[in-house]
Design a protein around this motif. Structure first.
Motif, PDB file in Angstrom:
ATOM      1  N   ARG A 226       1.158  -1.603  -0.298  1.00  0.00           N
ATOM      2  CA  ARG A 226       0.057   0.142   0.429  1.00  0.00           C
ATOM      3  C   ARG A 226       0.792   1.124  -0.393  1.00  0.00           C
ATOM      4  N   VAL A 227       2.198   1.118  -0.095  1.00  0.00           N
ATOM      5  CA  VAL A 227       3.101   2.502  -0.129  1.00  0.00           C
ATOM      6  C   VAL A 227       4.978   2.120  -0.271  1.00  0.00           C
ATOM      7  N   MET A 228       4.974   2.499  -0.792  1.00  0.00           N
ATOM      8  CA  MET A 228       6.536   2.065  -1.657  1.00  0.00           C
ATOM      9  C   MET A 228       7.906   3.426  -1.228  1.00  0.00           C
ATOM     10  N   LEU A 229       8.747   3.372  -0.331  1.00  0.00           N
ATOM     11  CA  LEU A 229       9.578   3.623  -0.707  1.00  0.00           C
ATOM     12  C   LEU A 229      10.957   3.811  -1.171  1.00  0.00           C
ATOM     13  N   LEU A 230      11.172   4.777  -1.383  1.00  0.00           N
ATOM     14  CA  LEU A 230      12.594   4.928  -2.766  1.00  0.00           C
ATOM     15  C   LEU A 230      13.797   5.445  -2.164  1.00  0.00           C
ATOM     16  N   TYR A 231      14.800   5.349  -1.669  1.00  0.00           N
ATOM     17  CA  TYR A 231      15.753   6.170  -2.182  1.00  0.00           C
ATOM     18  C   TYR A 231      16.368   6.251  -2.708  1.00  0.00           C
ATOM     19  N   ILE A 255       4.092   6.547  -4.093  1.00  0.00           N
ATOM     20  CA  ILE A 255       5.754   5.915  -3.529  1.00  0.00           C
ATOM     21  C   ILE A 255       6.257   7.745  -2.810  1.00  0.00           C
ATOM     22  N   LEU A 256       7.023   7.316  -1.874  1.00  0.00           N
ATOM     23  CA  LEU A 256       7.521   8.065  -1.446  1.00  0.00           C
ATOM     24  C   LEU A 256       8.628   8.450  -1.837  1.00  0.00           C
ATOM     25  N   ALA A 257       9.693   9.519  -2.054  1.00  0.00           N
ATOM     26  CA  ALA A 257      11.550   9.471  -2.232  1.00  0.00           C
ATOM     27  C   ALA A 257      12.435  10.138  -1.706  1.00  0.00           C
ATOM     28  N   VAL A 258      13.699   9.882  -1.512  1.00  0.00           N
ATOM     29  CA  VAL A 258      14.488  10.420  -1.620  1.00  0.00           C
ATOM     30  C   VAL A 258      15.618  10.147  -2.214  1.00  0.00           C
ATOM     31  N   LYS A 259      16.045  11.725  -2.930  1.00  0.00           N
ATOM     32  CA  LYS A 259      16.695  11.329  -3.889  1.00  0.00           C
ATOM     33  C   LYS A 259      18.458  12.256  -3.070  1.00  0.00           C
ATOM     34  N   ALA A 260      19.268  11.629  -2.589  1.00  0.00           N
ATOM     35  CA  ALA A 260      20.547  11.881  -1.895  1.00  0.00           C
ATOM     36  C   ALA A 260      21.180  12.816  -3.815  1.00  0.00           C
ATOM     37  N   GLY A 261      21.930  13.953  -3.190  1.00  0.00           N
ATOM     38  CA  GLY A 261      22.989  14.768  -3.870  1.00  0.00           C
ATOM     39  C   GLY A 261      22.446  16.085  -4.105  1.00  0.00           C
ATOM     40  N   ARG A 262      21.826  16.458  -3.436  1.00  0.00           N
ATOM     41  CA  ARG A 262      20.901  17.448  -3.722  1.00  0.00           C
ATOM     42  C   ARG A 262      22.462  18.875  -3.276  1.00  0.00           C
ATOM     43  N   THR A 263      23.003  18.525  -3.153  1.00  0.00           N
ATOM     44  CA  THR A 263      23.504  19.546  -3.325  1.00  0.00           C
ATOM     45  C   THR A 263      25.215  19.317  -4.201  1.00  0.00           C
ATOM     46  N   ARG A 264      25.731  19.448  -4.619  1.00  0.00           N
ATOM     47  CA  ARG A 264      27.009  19.578  -4.763  1.00  0.00           C
ATOM     48  C   ARG A 264      28.343  18.347  -3.971  1.00  0.00           C
ATOM     49  N   ALA A 265      29.063  19.249  -2.833  1.00  0.00           N
ATOM     50  CA  ALA A 265      29.022  18.303  -2.340  1.00  0.00           C
ATOM     51  C   ALA A 265      28.668  16.745  -2.056  1.00  0.00           C
ATOM     52  N   GLY A 266      27.184  16.493  -1.625  1.00  0.00           N
ATOM     53  CA  GLY A 266      26.258  15.618  -1.757  1.00  0.00           C
ATOM     54  C   GLY A 266      26.186  14.779  -3.317  1.00  0.00           C
ATOM     55  N   GLN A 267      26.950  15.130  -4.341  1.00  0.00           N
ATOM     56  CA  GLN A 267      26.361  14.620  -5.861  1.00  0.00           C
ATOM     57  C   GLN A 267      28.088  13.926  -6.019  1.00  0.00           C
ATOM     58  N   LEU A 268      29.351  14.623  -5.106  1.00  0.00           N
ATOM     59  CA  LEU A 268      30.724  14.481  -5.321  1.00  0.00           C
ATOM     60  C   LEU A 268      31.118  13.068  -4.550  1.00  0.00           C
ATOM     61  N   THR A 269      29.853  12.874  -3.040  1.00  0.00           N
ATOM     62  CA  THR A 269      30.110  11.932  -2.307  1.00  0.00           C
ATOM     63  C   THR A 269      29.387  10.550  -3.008  1.00  0.00           C
ATOM     64  N   ALA A 270      27.963  10.787  -3.765  1.00  0.00           N
ATOM     65  CA  ALA A 270      27.176  10.005  -3.563  1.00  0.00           C
ATOM     66  C   ALA A 270      28.299   9.676  -5.157  1.00  0.00           C
ATOM     67  N   SER A 271      28.986   9.749  -5.806  1.00  0.00           N
ATOM     68  CA  SER A 271      29.530   9.323  -7.202  1.00  0.00           C
ATOM     69  C   SER A 271      30.700   8.053  -6.611  1.00  0.00           C
TER      70      SER A 271
END
Length: 713
Positions: A226-231, A255-271
């Protein structure tokens, strides 16, 4: 066992999440080790299928058992073919493990092993070899670098998270899909502490094969969810995610989602974390919004807000009634409602009369309803108040705040009345409570509880937003996606001059400024006569994008003489610059209230994307822009325009007419449709400024550059 090396069709993901048999390569007798935990979990949590521990060292010993199960030296020695194989061996042994899986006819593999794309080019190359071999053999892969997958309905717990020991599994309405293994465990733990059951917990890791979006699409078909959670840290296949959202919306599954990498620093960490390159956050935000996926900030919010959706109640609108035994909570609730875009319900005369009939005389029948001490010894007043509110059908949402509970307050009764009310009325209720025993009383009745007035109101606002977005997303087309085989980098593209750019946009149905191309003074005189003064003169050359920097733009030319003089000056500048000379453009000088920037480009992940924002020379500095992934509807375009910081100025103000947002939205829709129809042959469009006037007047593109892919200018 028979050799099954012939190529086979891959199994469905939903069937792989409910396997009838599981082999564990690298199985351990120690339930604390990664190779031992899934065996222990499956035996303790009701898995009814066959479990095959595989460990050559253990199988060769006198006691060929692992955790009480017969152990085997390799997959070939198993009595039958396992549907799914857990690969818990060193990364260097993973390729050999994949070959074994294919040889015995396994349908899927969950690769715990790390040391692949998350470590760089060499690891990425090894990962690509794994995928290529698996696909040739019809084998689907979860991971590598994953904590695993779990189906708590069947007990197929192929996940090695320690959180499963801390919080006992229970089947429920929630599915968790996460690129991060730790993230999946954090959300699982948060839900279970609230008493909410979880059906699936899937960590996709490096996503060498199976992606989070693909997993979500498969789980969306399960009627029990009934609910889907996404990261996610990157949206690798947005088209599939859009399909998942479409399936989910048809079943009313948010569907509730967290899309990480909002900031430039976050994007570099994600990679560096999962080998994923985080995309442009603004595009991810636009994509999620268009497809009715609710974006939240972190793991805590995923588990916190999931509870408001699990009960299935849906609001009709945004009108909320707040009830509390504390005046301070009433004030805080009113503030929170306004800050989250909810409207405090104003009772009409019949509604006020209905409340007065059940409330003591010292309690005001207005919203928020401050019940003060009325509930001490009179718990029935609470339920009667809820019923009176529901009977008037004016409230879409109910907030209840109990900041402090103690002797004299019957919370078993309050919670039971709240649960009955929510079930009978279908009106969503959110409770805020600061004491755990109070919260537990409401949770036992299936009522969502939050630790502050603000969190509860935010949850109700998300619920209302979901209904609005779901309706819009169901009416919207699916994304066009990235055109196959089309280069998406500027090196393979060429700019058209302004005359050709305006001509292409006009042919696409966009409103471009009235203009004439001039090659002589006589052309200029005819142009001024046809266009009227004032006019603007601009040099035309495909070699020059920023004309004003070279003195190639002349404004406010009041008549024929000024226009001819400007033509002569621009002509000389172009000749001195030794660029391709396309003549001089004379255009009607547009007047308006606003300058906007409108653009479009082919994004390598999302395909055709349209931008709208505050324009002029400060467009980069102001960064007041919104994006839309084409194709999209006019209502979605209007919503994007409304999110601009400048948007409030578009309304009717002090006797001035409002901007015609329908015409502006229509222009964006036509631009997006044109980009889709171009099939990738148009690399980008930059129109700045677009002059926007007040009243029933169409916007006008007065300057534009179209860049075509693979075409010489």
């Amino acid at each position: 066992m028979a050799d099954t090396k012939e190529q086979k069709e891959p199994a469905s993901l939903l069937s792989l999440l409910a396997p009838r048999s599981v082999a564990v390569l690298g199985a351990s007798d120690n339930p604390i080790k990664a190779g031992g935990r899934p065996i222990d979990y499956m035996q303790r949590h009701g898995y009814g299928g066959r479990i095959y521990p595989v460990n050559p060292k253990r199988a060769e010993s006198k006691r060929a058992e692992i955790q009480g199960l017969a152990a085997y030296p390799d997959l070939a020695a198993l009595p039958d073919s396992p549907e799914v194989v857990i690969i818990s061996v060193a990364g260097t042994e993973a390729e050999q493990a994949i070959e074994q899986c294919i040889a015995v006819g396994a349908k899927g593999a969950v690769i715990y092993s790390s040391g692949f794309a998350e470590l760089g080019e060499a690891g990425a190359a090894q990962q690509q070899r794994l995928v290529a071999r698996a696909r040739a053999g019809g084998l689907r892969l979860f991971g590598p670098n994953t904590q695993g997958v779990a189906n708590f309905a069947t007990g197929a717990v192929l996940h090695f998270s320690t959180m499963i020991n801390e919080e006992a599994p229970q089947d429920g309405p929630v599915a968790i899909v996460s690129q991060s293994g730790a993230g999946s465990s954090i959300v699982y733990g948060g839900l279970r502490r609230k008493g909410i059951g979880v059906r699936y917990m899937v960590a996709t890791g490096n996503e060498a094969d199976v992606t989070a979006a693909e997993t979500l699409r498969a789980i969306a078909e399960d009627d029990a969810v009934r609910v889907m959670l996404l990261y996610v840290e990157s949206l690798r296949d947005p088209d599939v995610l859009a399909q998942a959202a479409r399936i989910a919306h048809a079943r009313d599954v948010p569907i509730l989602a967290v899309k990480a990498g909002r900031t430039r620093a976050g994007q570099l960490t994600a990679s560096s974390h999962t080998g994923a390159m985080a995309g442009e956050d603004a595009l991810a935000d636009a994509f999620l919004r268009q497809h009715g996926i609710l974006r939240v900030n972190d793991f805590r919010e995923l588990s916190e807000f999931a509870q408001i959706f699990a009960g299935g109640q849906r609001p009709r609108g945004r009108k909320v009634v707040a009830i509390s035994n504390s005046g301070a909570t009433c004030v805080l609730a009113a503030d929170a409602a306004e800050s989250h875009g909810l409207d405090l319900c104003q009772f009409d005369e019949p509604g006020t009369a209905a409340l007065r009939a059940v409330l003591p005389g010292y309690v005001s029948a207005r919203n928020p309803i401050d019940m003060t001490t009325a509930l001490l010894g009179q718990p029935q007043i609470y339920g009667q108040t809820l019923d009176a509110v529901a009977a008037q059908r004016q409230a879409d949402l109910i907030f209840v705040g109990f900041p402090i509970g103690g002797e004299g307050y019957d919370f078993d009764d309050f919670s039971a009345q709240t649960g009955r009310f929510a079930s009978a009325s279908g009106v969503p209720v959110a409770v805020s409570a600061n004491q755990e025993w109070v919260a537990q009383a409401f949770r036992a009745q299936g009522v969502p509880v939050f630790d502050s007035e603000r969190s509860a109101m935010q949850a109700l606002a998300l619920l209302a937003e979901y209904g609005e977005r779901r309706e819009a997303a169901q009416a919207a087309p699916l994304p066009a996606g990235v055109p196959a085989g089309v280069p998406t980098h500027a090196a393979s593209a060429h700019a058209l001059d302004e005359v050709r750019s305006l001509a292409e946009l006009a042919a696409a149905g966009l409103p471009v400024v009235a203009h004439r191309l001039c090659h002589s003074a006589d052309d200029v005189r005819r142009a001024v006569a046809e266009l009227g003064a004032p006019v603007v003169a601009k040099g035309v050359s495909p070699d020059i994008t920023h004309k004003s920097e070279h003195g190639l733009v002349k404004l406010n030319l009041s008549g024929e003489a000024a226009a001819v003089a400007a033509f002569d000056e621009i002509d000389q500048i172009l000749r001195r610059m030794e660029v391709r000379h396309g003549g001089v453009l004379l255009a009607r000088q547009q007047r308006g209230a606003f300058e906007l920037a409108v653009g479009a480009h082919i994004d390598p992940a999302y395909g055709p994307v349209v931008m709208v924002g505050q324009g002029g020379v400060l467009v980069e500095a102001l960064q007041d822009v919104q994006f839309l992934v084409a194709p999209f509807t006019a209502s979605q375009a209007r919503e994007a325009i409304g999110r601009l910081r400048i948007a409030p100025a578009f309304a009717a103000l002090r006797g001035m007419e409002a901007v015609d947002l329908d015409q502006l939205a229509g222009m964006l829709v036509r631009l997006g449709d044109w980009m889709v129809a171009a099939g990738g042959t148009v690399h980008s469009v930059d129109a700045n400024p677009v002059i926007v006037a007040r009243g029933a007047v169409a916007p006008v593109l007065v300057d534009a550059v179209v860049i075509r892919a693979g075409e010489t200018a």
